[in-house]
Design a protein around this motif. Structure first.
Motif, short mmCIF file in Angstrom:
data_model
loop_
_atom_site.label_atom_id
_atom_site.label_comp_id
_atom_site.label_asym_id
_atom_site.label_seq_id
_atom_site.Cartn_x
_atom_site.Cartn_y
_atom_site.Cartn_z
N VAL A 382 0.87 -1.17 0.00
CA VAL A 382 0.00 0.00 0.00
C VAL A 382 0.90 1.22 0.00
N ALA A 383 0.91 1.96 -1.12
CA ALA A 383 1.82 3.10 -1.29
C ALA A 383 1.03 4.38 -1.45
N ASP A 384 1.56 5.46 -0.88
CA ASP A 384 0.97 6.79 -1.04
C ASP A 384 2.05 7.73 -1.57
N ASP A 385 1.63 8.89 -2.04
CA ASP A 385 2.57 9.88 -2.55
C ASP A 385 2.68 11.08 -1.61
N GLY A 386 2.58 10.80 -0.31
CA GLY A 386 2.66 11.88 0.67
C GLY A 386 4.09 12.20 1.07
N ALA A 387 4.25 12.64 2.34
CA ALA A 387 5.56 13.08 2.83
C ALA A 387 6.49 11.91 3.17
N GLY A 388 5.94 10.71 3.30
CA GLY A 388 6.77 9.55 3.62
C GLY A 388 7.04 9.44 5.12
N VAL A 389 7.80 8.44 5.48
CA VAL A 389 8.14 8.17 6.88
C VAL A 389 9.66 8.13 7.00
N ARG A 390 10.17 8.90 7.95
CA ARG A 390 11.63 8.91 8.16
C ARG A 390 12.10 7.52 8.60
N ALA A 391 13.32 7.19 8.25
CA ALA A 391 13.86 5.87 8.60
C ALA A 391 13.85 5.64 10.11
N ALA A 392 14.08 6.71 10.88
CA ALA A 392 14.12 6.57 12.34
C ALA A 392 12.75 6.28 12.93
N ASP A 393 11.67 6.57 12.17
CA ASP A 393 10.31 6.40 12.69
C ASP A 393 9.62 5.16 12.14
N ARG A 396 8.84 2.81 14.99
CA ARG A 396 8.06 3.42 16.07
C ARG A 396 6.60 3.60 15.72
N ILE A 397 6.30 3.77 14.43
CA ILE A 397 4.90 4.02 14.07
C ILE A 397 4.01 2.82 14.30
N PHE A 398 4.60 1.64 14.50
CA PHE A 398 3.79 0.46 14.77
C PHE A 398 3.52 0.28 16.26
N GLU A 399 4.02 1.18 17.09
CA GLU A 399 3.72 1.14 18.51
C GLU A 399 2.34 1.73 18.77
N ARG A 400 1.72 1.29 19.83
CA ARG A 400 0.35 1.73 20.12
C ARG A 400 0.31 3.20 20.53
N PHE A 401 -0.72 3.90 20.01
CA PHE A 401 -0.96 5.32 20.29
C PHE A 401 0.19 6.20 19.82
N THR A 402 0.87 5.77 18.78
CA THR A 402 1.98 6.56 18.25
C THR A 402 1.49 7.38 17.06
N ARG A 403 1.75 8.69 17.10
CA ARG A 403 1.49 9.57 15.97
C ARG A 403 2.75 10.36 15.68
N LEU A 404 3.05 10.53 14.41
CA LEU A 404 4.18 11.37 14.05
C LEU A 404 3.79 12.83 14.18
N ASP A 405 4.80 13.71 14.13
CA ASP A 405 4.55 15.13 14.39
C ASP A 405 3.58 15.74 13.41
N ASP A 406 3.58 15.23 12.15
CA ASP A 406 2.67 15.81 11.16
C ASP A 406 1.29 15.18 11.20
N ALA A 407 1.04 14.29 12.19
CA ALA A 407 -0.28 13.64 12.29
C ALA A 407 -0.81 13.73 13.71
N ARG A 408 -0.51 14.81 14.41
CA ARG A 408 -0.96 14.94 15.79
C ARG A 408 -2.44 15.25 15.89
N PRO A 440 7.92 9.47 -4.30
CA PRO A 440 7.72 10.02 -2.95
C PRO A 440 6.74 9.16 -2.16
N GLY A 441 6.63 9.49 -0.89
CA GLY A 441 5.67 8.83 -0.03
C GLY A 441 6.24 7.59 0.66
N ALA A 442 5.33 6.81 1.23
CA ALA A 442 5.72 5.61 1.96
C ALA A 442 4.97 4.42 1.40
N ARG A 443 5.60 3.26 1.51
CA ARG A 443 4.98 2.02 1.04
C ARG A 443 4.97 1.02 2.20
#
Length: 462
Positions: A382-393, A396-408, A440-443
């Motif tokens: 499942v791929a999108d053409d958005g801002a993507g996900v940093r390698a460091a995150d 972490r995004i698969f942890e419960r109740f985790t939101r990145l800074d651009d999705a608060r 661009p984006g994340a897959r």
């Protein structure tokens, strides 16, 4: 038995070890006394036989004296074929043999018999043997009776030594067993004391590990590993409860605010708008509660049944048709042929729905869902053409109740449970989910075991 059960473990082990030693020493001592008794009797019989042979030599050489020489015997007699006494030692009867009847027949047959010494005025019993002799064509029988006093005295002394020595050894072994068992169980006391200090509050407390590499040290390390897992589970549970409470506070607060404003200013508020906004908050809480229930079900250690043959390409099309991209984001599906796996259809549908909804929230213009197979596994990307996900995150995004800074923002970013639920379900189905750079984006790539679309295929359960 009841008294034994009320004893301490030290006392029971010591008693068992001492009892086993006592039984072993008792059996060994008894066998030793029996062997000694047999050996002394054998030696005594051999001595009496030699004495009888010396007298038989005198008989056969026709040099028989009267009285007979004793050669150390208590009584010695020479009998003719009619059991009459031909010659005797001074202490013997010159008219009547010392043995008669069955005893005499046994002696003639070569057996050694025991005789009551009181018949000859002896306080100790006698051992009687017979030696045949021939003279002038006439058979003779030499009877020799020797005292059993020395043999019985030796056996009594040996018995006293065995009993005294056995008691001393058993006592010493009991004391030694007690000391060894107390020392061996000392680490158990320390483990018990350490366990008493541990409470349900956690705090990282661990049991003391005994020195060495024995069963107790390995048990302590295993228990410490278990405590570590329990602490981690407890920490996750506390964090989960705290996050869930925090997430529920926002819609509850918003709903309360809407209702309080409606009650405080009934003329200035449209009831339909208030009801609509309240319904939105209720739906947010319902989605959050549903996600929490799904996670609670996934945390249940019961195995997941994988008994449905699922076409992931078809499932991707169904999920894409229900996606809420609207006019802003287009959702396109590229489904290959024979993309089959076995699993729980509703659960895998939730996985794809969560991934597609997440992609739609972050996409700029489109989301592409691709299903393929190869190498014994199936893949859904499942791929999108958005801002993507940093390698460091990306982990972490698969942890419960985790939101990145651009999705608060909760309206845009969801509850923070969708990706966690997706990974839990995929892992429960024996697969994996990872994040890649789509440029661009994340897959998001889901990998599951492949299955053949054959009739009557066996069900796989894990």
């Amino acid at each position: 038995m009841a008294v034994f059960g009320r004893m301490s473990l030290r006392a029971r082990l010591t008693l068992a070890a001492t009892a086993m030693a006592a039984v072993g020493l008792g059996i060994g001592g008894l066998l030793l006394l029996i062997a000694l008794d047999r050996a002394l009797l054998g030696a005594l019989d051999e001595t009496a036989q030699r004495q009888g042979q010396d007298i038989a030599t005198l008989v056969e050489s026709d040099r028989l004296p009267d009285p007979l020489p004793g050669f150390g015997a208590v009584v010695a007699q020479v009998l003719d074929c009619e059991n009459r006494v031909v010659a005797s030692t001074p202490g013997g009867d010159r008219l009547t043999p010392v043995v008669a009847g069955d005893d005499l027949a046994a002696v003639r047959a070569g057996e050694a018999i025991d005789l009551d010494g009181t018949r000859l005025g002896q306080p100790e019993p006698l051992r009687v043997v017979g030696v045949p002799a021939e003279t002038a064509g006439e058979s003779r029988l030499v009877i020799v009776a020797v005292s059993l006093e020395e043999q019985q005295r030796s056996v009594r002394f040996a018995m006293i030594g065995v009993v005294a020595g056995g008691l001393a050894v058993v006592t010493a072994l009991g004391v030694l067993s007690w000391l060894v068992i107390v020392r061996a169980l000392r680490p158990v006391d320390r483990l018990r004391g350490g366990a008493e200090e541990i409470t349900g509050a956690g705090g990282g407390h661990r049991l003391p590990v005994p020195a060495g590499d024995d069963e107790l040290s390995r048990l302590a390390m295993t228990l410490n590993d278990m405590l570590g897992r329990l602490d981690a589970a407890s920490a996750r549970q506390r964090a989960f409860v705290a996050d869930a409470a925090h997430e529920l506070r926002s819609p509850i607060a918003a709903l309360r605010t809407e209702l309080e404003v409606a009650l405080a200013h009934p003329d200035a508020v449209d009831p339909h708008d208030t009801a609509r906004e309240a319904l939105v908050e209720v739906e947010r809480m319902a989605r959050l509660v549903d996600d929490l229930l799904v996670l609670a079900h996934l945390d249940n250690p019961r195995p997941v049944r994988r008994d449905e043959l699922i076409d992931l390409g078809e499932l991707a099309i169904e999920v894409a048709e229900g996606a809420g991209g609207g006019d802003r984001v287009a959702v396109r599906v590229d489904a290959g042929d024979d993309v089959y796996t076995r699993g729980h259809r509703d659960s895998l549908s939730r996985v794809l729905r969560n991934l597609v909804d997440n992609a739609v929230r972050h996409a700029s213009s489109q989301v592409v869902v691709a299903a393929s197979t190869g190498g014994g596994s199936v893949r859904v990307a499942v791929a999108d053409d958005g801002a993507g996900v940093r390698a460091a995150d990306r982990e972490r995004i698969f942890e419960r109740f985790t939101r990145l800074d651009d999705a608060r923002d909760r309206d845009a970013g969801g509850s923070g449970l969708g990706l966690a639920i997706a990974r839990e379900i995929v892992v429960a189905h024996g697969g994996a989910v990872v994040v890649e750079d789509a440029e661009p984006g994340a897959r998001f790539v889901v990998t599951l075991p492949a299955a053949k679309a054959t009739i009557g295929a066996p069900e796989a359960v894990f």
